[in-house]
Write an enzyme that holds these catalytic residues in place. Structure first.
Site, PDB file in Angstrom:
ATOM      1  N   TYR A  48      34.592  62.300  82.999  1.00 52.93           N
ATOM      2  CA  TYR A  48      33.784  61.520  83.947  1.00 52.93           C
ATOM      3  C   TYR A  48      32.584  62.341  84.425  1.00 52.93           C
ATOM      4  O   TYR A  48      31.445  61.842  84.451  1.00 52.93           O
ATOM      5  CB  TYR A  48      34.643  61.101  85.131  1.00 52.93           C
ATOM      6  CG  TYR A  48      33.864  60.399  86.220  1.00 52.93           C
ATOM      7  CD1 TYR A  48      33.404  59.093  86.055  1.00 52.93           C
ATOM      8  CD2 TYR A  48      33.596  61.046  87.426  1.00 52.93           C
ATOM      9  CE1 TYR A  48      32.697  58.457  87.057  1.00 52.93           C
ATOM     10  CE2 TYR A  48      32.885  60.411  88.433  1.00 52.93           C
ATOM     11  CZ  TYR A  48      32.433  59.116  88.242  1.00 52.93           C
ATOM     12  OH  TYR A  48      31.724  58.485  89.234  1.00 52.93           O
ATOM     13  N   SER A  79      26.630  60.547  90.294  1.00 54.29           N
ATOM     14  CA  SER A  79      27.762  60.941  91.123  1.00 54.29           C
ATOM     15  C   SER A  79      27.664  62.435  91.380  1.00 54.29           C
ATOM     16  O   SER A  79      27.123  63.184  90.555  1.00 54.29           O
ATOM     17  CB  SER A  79      29.082  60.635  90.414  1.00 54.29           C
ATOM     18  OG  SER A  79      30.171  61.237  91.090  1.00 54.29           O
ATOM     19  N   GLY A 106      26.226  45.904  88.007  1.00 49.77           N
ATOM     20  CA  GLY A 106      27.404  46.184  88.821  1.00 49.77           C
ATOM     21  C   GLY A 106      27.245  45.673  90.239  1.00 49.77           C
ATOM     22  O   GLY A 106      27.534  46.392  91.198  1.00 49.77           O
ATOM     23  N   SER A 142      30.488  44.108  93.803  1.00 43.28           N
ATOM     24  CA  SER A 142      31.149  44.688  94.977  1.00 43.28           C
ATOM     25  C   SER A 142      30.582  46.078  95.231  1.00 43.28           C
ATOM     26  O   SER A 142      29.719  46.569  94.495  1.00 43.28           O
ATOM     27  CB  SER A 142      32.668  44.783  94.751  1.00 43.28           C
ATOM     28  OG  SER A 142      32.965  45.665  93.675  1.00 43.28           O
ATOM     29  N   GLY A 143      31.073  46.703  96.288  1.00 46.30           N
ATOM     30  CA  GLY A 143      30.753  48.090  96.562  1.00 46.30           C
ATOM     31  C   GLY A 143      29.278  48.380  96.716  1.00 46.30           C
ATOM     32  O   GLY A 143      28.530  47.635  97.372  1.00 46.30           O
ATOM     33  N   ILE A 144      28.832  49.467  96.114  1.00 40.20           N
ATOM     34  CA  ILE A 144      27.451  49.922  96.259  1.00 40.20           C
ATOM     35  C   ILE A 144      26.473  48.906  95.681  1.00 40.20           C
ATOM     36  O   ILE A 144      25.406  48.666  96.255  1.00 40.20           O
ATOM     37  CB  ILE A 144      27.279  51.298  95.589  1.00 40.20           C
ATOM     38  CG1 ILE A 144      28.094  52.359  96.338  1.00 40.20           C
ATOM     39  CG2 ILE A 144      25.806  51.701  95.538  1.00 40.20           C
ATOM     40  CD1 ILE A 144      28.172  53.696  95.620  1.00 40.20           C
TER      41      ILE A 144
END
Length: 250
Positions: free
Chosen positions: A148, A135, A13, A16-18
């Site tokens: 989730y 998370s 992943g 983008s982002g983290i």
């Protein structure tokens, strides 16, 4: 600086982002970094900016994971740091949960995480560090996010179990649990005003009064990836501006 000199890292992943912020941080610290993601053009652009090596692929596809690790192997390298950052979400109240939602979230967040680590085992050096990106939803509750949250609770459980299983190789396994973080996926598809209103609503619940930045999550991941955390394993590092521990600020 140079906390990861002569280390090889794989980050899922990384477009983008983290994930992208972590790739950049690792490269700054001296690591050779491989990043993977489903969107080939976006991944290539991100890898170029970060100074990383792009290997397109989907963690829910075992053949793509094989290709990722075959690339590392063919380059004559082994893995010192593995960051399982890929994740997907979705919301539905209990009465509206569908099999499609369950399968989509669990295929990526649970099965994808497991397969990413399982298939890396032959290439992991003894003493390696595995950082699973979970998370705060794995230990907190919000209406509509039960599926989730359950998937991220599984990720947290993986860290405990695998830390025990891999201790004989001195491989550490930890979890970073981000709170509200300003990434491109937040409010994707919404207009700018709607996104700002959504962010303002959540900011009010964070004791530090703002969203986190991907770079702040990357710093936490670097800590668990590096020798700074050499005596830490099976741990969950919550990076959420105090929201979980302190509760709503207002």
């Amino acid at each position: 600086m140079n906390q990861l000199d002569n280390k090889v890292a794989v980050i899922t992943g990384g477009s983008s982002g983290i994930g992208l912020a972590t790739a950049r941080r690792f490269v700054e610290e001296g690591a050779v970094v491989y990043v993977t993601g489903r969107r080939e053009e976006e991944l290539a652009a991100a890898a170029s900016k970060a100074g990383a090596i792009a290997v397109p692929g989907d963690v829910s596809d075992p053949a793509d994971l094989d290709r990722l690790y075959d690339t590392v192997r063919s380059d004559g390298r082994r893995i010192d740091v593995l960051v399982t950052n890929v994740g997907t979400g979705g919301a539905a109240r209990l009465e509206d949960v569908t099999d499609e939602l369950i399968d989509r979230i669990f295929d990526v967040n649970v099965k994808g995480t497991l397969k990413t680590v399982q298939k890396a085992l032959p290439l992991l050096n003894d003493g390696a560090s595995i950082v699973l990106v979970g998370s705060v939803s794995g230990s907190t509750s919000a209406p509509g996010f039960s599926v989730y949250g359950a998937s991220k609770a599984a990720v947290r459980s993986f860290a405990r179990g695998w830390a025990n299983e891999l201790k004989g190789r001195n491989i550490r396994v930890n979890t970073v649990a981000p709170g509200t973080t300003d990434t491109p996926g937040i409010g994707a598809g919404a207009d700018a005003d709607t996104r700002r209103a959504f962010m303002a609503n959540l900011e009010a619940r964070v004791p530090l009064g703002r969203w986190g930045r991907p770079e702040e999550q990357a710093d936490a991941i670097l800590f668990l990836a590096s020798d700074q955390s050499s005596y830490i394993t099976g741990f969950e590092l919550v990076v959420d501006g105090g929201a979980t521990q302190l509760g709503p600020f207002v």
